[in-house]
Scaffold this motif. Structure first.
Motif, mmCIF file in Angstrom:
data_model
loop_
_atom_site.group_PDB
_atom_site.id
_atom_site.type_symbol
_atom_site.label_atom_id
_atom_site.label_comp_id
_atom_site.label_asym_id
_atom_site.label_seq_id
_atom_site.Cartn_x
_atom_site.Cartn_y
_atom_site.Cartn_z
ATOM 1 N N SER A 1 1.007 -1.207 0.624
ATOM 2 C CA SER A 1 -0.335 -0.448 0.101
ATOM 3 C C SER A 1 1.418 0.993 0.000
ATOM 4 C CB SER A 1 -1.043 -0.113 1.171
ATOM 5 O OG SER A 1 -1.191 1.401 1.324
ATOM 6 N N ARG A 2 0.682 2.108 -0.564
ATOM 7 C CA ARG A 2 1.148 3.378 -0.659
ATOM 8 C C ARG A 2 0.851 4.581 -0.511
ATOM 9 N NH1 ARG A 2 -0.963 1.697 -5.236
ATOM 10 N NH2 ARG A 2 -0.521 2.585 -7.164
ATOM 11 N N GLN A 3 1.019 5.662 -0.413
ATOM 12 C CA GLN A 3 0.708 6.777 0.241
ATOM 13 C C GLN A 3 0.561 7.516 -2.331
ATOM 14 O OE1 GLN A 3 2.816 8.920 2.486
ATOM 15 N NE2 GLN A 3 0.847 9.758 3.219
ATOM 16 N N TYR A 4 -0.065 8.766 -2.418
ATOM 17 C CA TYR A 4 0.239 8.419 -4.256
ATOM 18 C C TYR A 4 1.314 9.970 -3.993
ATOM 19 C CZ TYR A 4 -0.925 9.225 -8.798
ATOM 20 O OH TYR A 4 -0.681 9.868 -10.353
ATOM 21 N N GLY A 5 2.337 9.219 -5.137
ATOM 22 C CA GLY A 5 3.592 9.629 -5.406
ATOM 23 C C GLY A 5 4.204 9.359 -4.815
ATOM 24 N N ALA A 6 4.649 7.974 -3.850
ATOM 25 C CA ALA A 6 5.832 7.661 -2.642
ATOM 26 C C ALA A 6 6.651 6.656 -3.255
ATOM 27 C CB ALA A 6 4.802 7.347 -1.286
ATOM 28 N N GLY A 7 5.636 6.572 -5.126
ATOM 29 C CA GLY A 7 6.954 5.712 -5.620
ATOM 30 C C GLY A 7 6.669 4.003 -5.653
ATOM 31 N N SER B 1 -5.669 -4.572 -1.168
ATOM 32 C CA SER B 1 -5.225 -6.202 -0.795
ATOM 33 C C SER B 1 -4.520 -6.417 0.541
ATOM 34 C CB SER B 1 -3.232 -6.188 -1.729
ATOM 35 O OG SER B 1 -2.857 -5.115 -1.872
ATOM 36 N N GLN B 2 -4.056 -4.825 1.212
ATOM 37 C CA GLN B 2 -3.560 -4.930 2.846
ATOM 38 C C GLN B 2 -5.016 -5.882 3.679
ATOM 39 O OE1 GLN B 2 -4.020 -2.189 0.880
ATOM 40 N NE2 GLN B 2 -4.572 -0.502 2.210
ATOM 41 N N TYR B 3 -5.942 -5.170 3.470
ATOM 42 C CA TYR B 3 -7.095 -6.001 3.836
ATOM 43 C C TYR B 3 -7.698 -7.417 3.363
ATOM 44 C CZ TYR B 3 -7.111 -1.017 5.629
ATOM 45 O OH TYR B 3 -6.713 0.797 6.180
ATOM 46 N N ILE B 4 -7.739 -7.463 1.933
ATOM 47 C CA ILE B 4 -8.242 -8.419 1.780
ATOM 48 C C ILE B 4 -7.367 -9.618 2.709
ATOM 49 C CG2 ILE B 4 -8.753 -10.118 -0.403
ATOM 50 C CD1 ILE B 4 -8.921 -6.545 -1.657
ATOM 51 N N LEU B 5 -6.559 -9.329 2.504
ATOM 52 C CA LEU B 5 -5.208 -10.486 2.867
ATOM 53 C C LEU B 5 -4.736 -9.892 4.282
ATOM 54 C CD1 LEU B 5 -2.710 -10.253 -0.408
ATOM 55 C CD2 LEU B 5 -4.771 -11.480 0.570
ATOM 56 N N LYS B 6 -5.491 -9.685 4.621
ATOM 57 C CA LYS B 6 -5.483 -9.153 6.440
ATOM 58 C C LYS B 6 -4.784 -11.112 7.379
ATOM 59 C CE LYS B 6 -9.847 -9.087 7.763
ATOM 60 N NZ LYS B 6 -10.589 -6.862 8.988
ATOM 61 N N ASN B 7 -6.338 -11.075 6.812
ATOM 62 C CA ASN B 7 -5.740 -12.985 7.494
ATOM 63 C C ASN B 7 -4.907 -14.023 6.580
ATOM 64 O OD1 ASN B 7 -7.631 -12.108 9.939
ATOM 65 N ND2 ASN B 7 -9.495 -12.513 8.346
ATOM 66 N N GLY C 1 -13.640 -1.120 5.622
ATOM 67 C CA GLY C 1 -15.146 -1.811 6.801
ATOM 68 C C GLY C 1 -13.689 -1.258 8.075
ATOM 69 N N GLU C 2 -12.655 -0.709 7.684
ATOM 70 C CA GLU C 2 -11.659 -1.303 8.696
ATOM 71 C C GLU C 2 -11.149 -0.351 9.552
ATOM 72 O OE1 GLU C 2 -10.016 -4.369 9.189
ATOM 73 O OE2 GLU C 2 -11.234 -5.061 7.121
ATOM 74 N N GLY C 3 -12.315 0.811 9.905
ATOM 75 C CA GLY C 3 -12.220 1.800 10.851
ATOM 76 C C GLY C 3 -11.399 2.850 10.196
ATOM 77 N N LYS C 4 -10.155 3.230 10.798
ATOM 78 C CA LYS C 4 -9.119 4.256 9.301
ATOM 79 C C LYS C 4 -8.887 3.797 8.477
ATOM 80 C CE LYS C 4 -7.704 6.367 14.344
ATOM 81 N NZ LYS C 4 -6.626 6.439 15.068
ATOM 82 N N SER C 5 -9.213 4.874 7.154
ATOM 83 C CA SER C 5 -8.363 4.750 5.775
ATOM 84 C C SER C 5 -7.348 3.395 5.954
ATOM 85 C CB SER C 5 -9.086 5.571 5.500
ATOM 86 O OG SER C 5 -8.149 6.785 5.167
ATOM 87 N N GLU C 6 -6.256 4.193 6.547
ATOM 88 C CA GLU C 6 -4.951 3.733 6.585
ATOM 89 C C GLU C 6 -4.186 3.064 8.081
ATOM 90 O OE1 GLU C 6 -3.667 3.248 4.211
ATOM 91 O OE2 GLU C 6 -2.249 3.820 3.764
ATOM 92 N N GLU C 7 -4.686 2.126 8.499
ATOM 93 C CA GLU C 7 -4.748 1.791 10.122
ATOM 94 C C GLU C 7 -3.352 0.696 9.842
ATOM 95 O OE1 GLU C 7 -4.361 1.241 13.231
ATOM 96 O OE2 GLU C 7 -6.733 2.161 13.230
ATOM 97 N N THR C 8 -2.497 1.843 10.999
ATOM 98 C CA THR C 8 -1.004 0.984 10.271
ATOM 99 C C THR C 8 -0.837 -0.314 11.018
ATOM 100 O OG1 THR C 8 -0.203 2.338 12.357
ATOM 101 C CG2 THR C 8 0.160 3.803 10.099
ATOM 102 N N ALA C 9 -1.521 -1.044 12.107
ATOM 103 C CA ALA C 9 -1.231 -2.404 12.416
ATOM 104 C C ALA C 9 -1.206 -3.145 11.770
ATOM 105 C CB ALA C 9 -2.403 -1.870 13.928
ATOM 106 N N CYS C 10 -1.629 -2.643 10.927
ATOM 107 C CA CYS C 10 -2.021 -3.917 9.890
ATOM 108 C C CYS C 10 -1.414 -4.044 8.869
ATOM 109 C CB CYS C 10 -3.503 -3.944 9.032
ATOM 110 S SG CYS C 10 -3.223 -2.668 7.237
ATOM 111 N N TYR C 11 0.333 -3.303 9.350
ATOM 112 C CA TYR C 11 0.958 -3.833 7.971
ATOM 113 C C TYR C 11 2.032 -4.154 8.975
ATOM 114 C CZ TYR C 11 -1.124 -0.565 5.268
ATOM 115 O OH TYR C 11 -2.192 0.213 4.230
ATOM 116 N N HIS C 12 3.164 -5.097 8.028
ATOM 117 C CA HIS C 12 4.372 -5.937 8.632
ATOM 118 C C HIS C 12 5.239 -4.288 8.385
ATOM 119 C CE1 HIS C 12 2.473 -9.866 7.705
ATOM 120 N NE2 HIS C 12 2.976 -10.104 8.623
ATOM 121 N N ALA C 13 5.450 -3.252 8.015
ATOM 122 C CA ALA C 13 6.275 -2.441 7.866
ATOM 123 C C ALA C 13 5.601 -1.564 7.517
ATOM 124 C CB ALA C 13 7.333 -3.071 7.583
ATOM 125 N N VAL C 14 6.064 -0.033 7.808
ATOM 126 C CA VAL C 14 5.860 1.346 7.537
ATOM 127 C C VAL C 14 6.849 1.626 6.600
ATOM 128 C CG1 VAL C 14 5.168 3.555 7.997
ATOM 129 C CG2 VAL C 14 3.640 1.411 8.545
#
Length: 205
Positions: free
Chosen positions: A7-13, A113-119, A169-182
């Protein structure tokens, strides 16, 4: 084996990094363009299936064929496409991404995909961020546009991205807790980011 969600912010490469990562791992790269084609052309011509088969190694084509059989009301019309509303499109993405992930060795670029594959225990979920100024500079360089245009596009597309993610429907639109790394692509060199993600893939996969 594993799958990677970026997942990436727009323009983050993110696209360049994702393509480089997929090449390094020998994984299939699935981005917005390919998924968009599938969503709009669910019942496709043989020529299109052959093109997708070549591009996606067969996985996408087989899924499209299965979906088309189950939705006979969708017809392929030359120079036209079937338009999905956002809810249907999100549901369709969920099934496409889940099916492709079952085959392992895929790098997904965005599209929730980060939400679709969260489990999915084999999914490595990465978020790429950068300062607004870095993202604006990236767009100015990549698209050869002036600062005002780049700033407008960055803000517009980032709002659209966050609104789309809210629909899962995951609450905040960018919940960092779902990522292995930011990773901050303005501070971490692309090659170093790829090295880091590869190590995560190796350990988790």
């Amino acid at each position: 084996m594993a799958v990677v969600s970026i997942s990436r912010q727009y323009g983050a490469g993110g696209v360049k990094l994702g393509m480089k990562l997929a090449e390094r791992l020998g994984y299939q790269f699935v981005d917005r363009n390919l998924l968009g084609q599938v969503a709009e052309q669910a019942n496709v011509s043989l020529k299109w299936v052959e093109e997708v088969e070549k591009e996606a190694g067969g996985l996408m084509a087989r899924f499209v064929a299965e979906w088309a059989r189950q939705h006979p009301h969708v017809r392929n019309i030359p120079d036209a496409s079937t338009r999905f509303d956002e809810t249907a499109y999100r549901a369709f993405l969920t099934r496409v991404i889940s099916n492709l992930a079952a085959g392992d060795r895929v790098v997904f670029m965005g599209r929730g995909s980060q939400y679709i594959l969260k489990n999915n225990p084999k999914a490595v979920r990465i978020s790429l961020v950068a300062s607004e100024q870095t993202r604006i500079a990236n767009l100015m360089e990549h698209y050869s546009v002036d600062r005002a245009k780049a700033e407008h596009v960055v803000n517009k597309e980032e709002k659209r991205r966050l609104a789309f993610l809210c629909g899962f429907g995951e609450g905040k639109s960018e919940e960092t807790a779902c990522y292995h790394a930011v990773l901050n692509t303005g501070l971490v060199h692309q090659d170093d980011a790829v090295d880091f993600i590869c190590k995560l893939v190796e350990r988790i996969g």
